[in-house]
Design a protein around this motif. Structure first.
Motif, PDB file in Angstrom:
ATOM      1  N   PRO A 107       0.800  -1.228   0.000  1.00 22.24           N
ATOM      2  CA  PRO A 107       0.000   0.000   0.000  1.00 22.24           C
ATOM      3  C   PRO A 107       0.834   1.281   0.000  1.00 22.24           C
ATOM      4  O   PRO A 107       0.424   2.295  -0.567  1.00 22.24           O
ATOM      5  N   SER A 108       2.004   1.229   0.648  1.00 17.57           N
ATOM      6  CA  SER A 108       2.906   2.377   0.637  1.00 17.57           C
ATOM      7  C   SER A 108       4.333   1.875   0.747  1.00 17.57           C
ATOM      8  O   SER A 108       4.569   0.684   1.013  1.00 17.57           O
ATOM      9  N   ALA A 109       5.280   2.776   0.576  1.00 17.04           N
ATOM     10  CA  ALA A 109       6.694   2.393   0.639  1.00 17.04           C
ATOM     11  C   ALA A 109       7.102   1.964   2.042  1.00 17.04           C
ATOM     12  O   ALA A 109       8.125   1.294   2.218  1.00 17.04           O
ATOM     13  N   SER A 110       6.300   2.331   3.042  1.00 20.77           N
ATOM     14  CA  SER A 110       6.640   2.001   4.422  1.00 20.77           C
ATOM     15  C   SER A 110       5.753   0.912   5.025  1.00 20.77           C
ATOM     16  O   SER A 110       5.818   0.650   6.222  1.00 20.77           O
ATOM     17  N   SER A 111       4.946   0.261   4.210  1.00 22.45           N
ATOM     18  CA  SER A 111       3.988  -0.719   4.741  1.00 22.45           C
ATOM     19  C   SER A 111       4.675  -1.900   5.418  1.00 22.45           C
ATOM     20  O   SER A 111       4.183  -2.421   6.430  1.00 22.45           O
ATOM     21  N   MET A 112       5.796  -2.357   4.862  1.00 12.23           N
ATOM     22  CA  MET A 112       6.503  -3.487   5.468  1.00 12.23           C
ATOM     23  C   MET A 112       6.869  -3.181   6.923  1.00 12.23           C
ATOM     24  O   MET A 112       6.745  -4.042   7.803  1.00 12.23           O
TER      25      MET A 112
END
Length: 250
Positions: A107-112
Motif C-alpha cells: 500500500p505504501s513504501a513504508s507498509s513493510m
C-alpha cells in the motif's frame, strides 16, 4: 533449546521440503532463522501463524527470505484481531527495500515496517529474547551472515550460505550443534565464495571442534548421501542430514 527443521532444501524447494527455515525455541520464545520458498506453509505445521517472536534472515536470496512477502500479507491484512504489532526482523542492510520490491504492490513504501520492525545485521554480539547471539559475515555473492545462538550454556551455529571461510570456523568454535550448508558436491562444483560441499562442511566442523553436525541446504540436484559420506570422512562427530519436521534438543 529446541531446533525444528521447517525447510532445508537449497536453491529451490524439493518435492519433499521447503527452502531454508529453522525454528529455535527456548523459554517460550520462538526465533525463526530464514523463511525461504514454501517455509510459511510448513511453519504452520509446528506453531500458529502469529506465534513467532523474532525472525533472522541470513541474506536476501529468495530461497532464504521470499516467504516474508506472504508473511507480510498474513500480518498486514489480518482482520480478526486487527493488524499485527511489528515483529523484530534482523537482516542485512536493505532488507526492507528488498522485501518491498519483491512484493511489488504494498500500500505504501513504508507498509513493510508497519508489521516488521527491521534491524540491520552487522558482525556483532547482541540479544534476541532469551538468546545471546553473535553474527559474522560470510563469503557469498551478496551480504550474508552466519549466526551463533546461545542459551543456558548451549550453542547452535547456523552457517547460512557461504563458501569456505575462517570466520565460519571461528563462529562455530566449540559449538554444541553445527547446522551447516552443504550445497555442492566434492569434486564436481568449484565456484569460489558461493557454497560449501559436504567435505568442506565436515572440515569446518572438525576445525571448529563442533559437537554435532547437521548438513542442510542441499539442492534437489545434489546427492545428499554423497555429501554425508564426504562429511563423515573428515569429521568424526555425529553427522546427519537435515530433514523437514525433524526436531533436536540442544
Amino acid at each position: 533449546m529446541k531446533l525444528t527443521v521447517v525447510g532445508c532444501s537449497g536453491s529451490f524447494p524439493s518435492a519433499d521440503s521447503a527452502c531454508s527455515s529453522y525454528l529455535v525455541e527456548a523459554d517460550g520464545f520462538r526465533l525463526l532463522l530464514d523463511m525461504g520458498n514454501g517455509a510459511l506453509g510448513e511453519l504452520q505445521r509446528h506453531i500458529g501463524l502469529y506465534d513467532l517472536d523474532a525472525i533472522f534472515l541470513s541474506h536476501l536470496h529468495a530461497d532464504h527470505c521470499i516467504d516474508m512477502c506472504a508473511y507480510f500479507v498474513a500480518r498486514y491484512y489480518r482482520h480478526e484481531g486487527g493488524r499485527c504489532a511489528p515483529i523484530p526482523v534482523y537482516g542485512p542492510e536493505g532488507t526492507e527495500q528488498r522485501l518491498t520490491t519483491a512484493y511489488a504492490d504494498t500500500p505504501s513504501a513504508s507498509s513493510m515496517s508497519e508489521v516488521f520492525d527491521f534491524h540491520t545485521v552487522k558482525p556483532a554480539t547482541f540479544d534476541i529474547g532469551p538468546f545471546s547471539v553473535r553474527t559474522e559475515k560470510m563469503c557469498h555473492p551478496v551480504e550474508a551472515y552466519a549466526i551463533r545462538v546461545e542459551h543456558a550454556g548451549k550453542s547452535l551455529t547456523y552457517s547460512g550460505d557461504t563458501g569456505p571461510c575462517s570466520a565460519l570456523d571461528e563462529l562455530a568454535e566449540g559449538t554444541d550443534f553445527f547446522l551447516c550448508e552443504a550445497a555442492f558436491t566434492h569434486g564436481k562444483e568449484n565456484i569460489p565464495d558461493l557454497h560449501l560441499n559436504g567435505r568442506e562442511a565436515g572440515e569446518s566442523a572438525h576445525r571448529a571442534g563442533a559437537g554435532r553436525l547437521l548438513l542442510t541446504h542441499i539442492p534437489p540436484w545434489t546427492d545428499p548421501q554423497a555429501n554425508l559420506a564426504d562429511a563423515r570422512a573428515v569429521y568424526a562427530g555425529p553427522t546427519a542430514l537435515a530433514a523437514p519436521g525433524a526436531t533436536y534438543e540442544i
